[in-house]
Design a protein around this motif. Structure first.
Motif: not given
Length: 266
Positions: A173, A176, A190-192, A196-198, A200
């Motif tokens: 992670c 956020s 959004r948790i990032l 470039d994954s998340y 949402r």
């Protein structure tokens, strides 16, 4: 014949330097940025409230009054309200002090993953209680300060902490964030993650009709992206949030699940 010390030139040499120094100090004070502010800017600066709120107060009962090249609020009868100015300055200073202590405390907890010690938990509760009493924003759920881009600093929400701690299928992670638009009534969490994954989650948002500190939300969309793969998920959930503290760059919030969230403006 008068002595040199008692002559006009002697008296000037004796006292003139002090008079000149006093005049220079007075000119510097009168020319300082604070005293050149109008009443709205002064009230906003000293109290920490938004400029728009300060403007509405100044245009009402607290009308501006010129004072030695600057502006100070005055009462309806025309008297300078120096007490209000000093009170606002004191609140601003105390609020800044508490915010510094609060941010230092939660930074050690790594978003909330590392539990507080007993002493730190007591300190946290005490700081939140005092900050809530000094919040400069009336009816924060209806304030324009609520809208904007926010970054998570700390939370007790277990699902969020799990994602921050464990990551997403091998991807760590990276933070956020939230996008809030109170005017259009939208909120996106959004948790990032790396690459470039998340995760949402989109929600509808509306201020509570009865309580200016509360807002109601309902999930409306959800999607999960892992590297190049993205899948929609069913949005399930609704509740309310209560803004315990809100200013230009800090938000402390409780919600209907008794979770606490702390965020800073990006």
């Amino acid at each position: 014949m008068p002595s040199a010390m008692h002559s006009p030139l002697g008296r000037f040499r004796q006292h003139g330097r002090r008079h000149i120094a006093a005049i220079v100090v007075l000119v510097l004070i009168m020319a300082s940025p604070f005293f050149l502010m109008d009443a709205r800017a002064q009230l906003a600066w000293t109290s920490g409230m938004p400029l728009r709120t300060a403007a509405s107060l100044v245009s009402g009962a607290s009308k501006p009054c010129r004072w030695r090249g600057g502006m100070l609020p005055r009462r309806a009868g025309g008297q300078l309200d120096v007490f209000q100015w000093l009170q606002g300055l004191g609140s601003w200073g105390r609020r800044s002090e508490l915010k510094g202590k609060f941010l230092n405390l939660i930074e050690k907890s790594n978003y909330g993953i590392v539990p507080f010690s007993v002493a730190d938990k007591e300190g946290f509760d005490s700081l939140v209680e005092e900050l809530s009493g000094l919040s400069p924003t009336p009816e924060p759920a209806r304030s324009p300060l609520f809208s904007g881009e926010w970054k998570l600093l700390w939370t007790t929400e277990q699902e969020l902490l799990f994602s921050i701690d464990k990551g997403l299928f091998g991807l760590a992670c990276t933070g956020s964030t939230q996008s809030i638009d109170a005017v259009s009534g939208t909120l996106e969490n959004r948790i990032l993650f790396e690459e470039d994954s998340y995760l949402r989650v989109g929600s509808s948002l509306a201020p509570d009709e009865a309580d200016g500190k509360r807002f109601n939300f309902k999930f409306s969309s959800c999607s999960l992206k892992w590297k190049n793969f993205e899948v929609p998920l069913p949005p399930v959930g609704a509740g309310w949030g209560e803004l315990v503290y809100l200013d230009e760059d800090l938000r402390i919030q409780r919600d209907s699940r008794c979770a606490i969230l702390v965020a800073s403006k990006m």
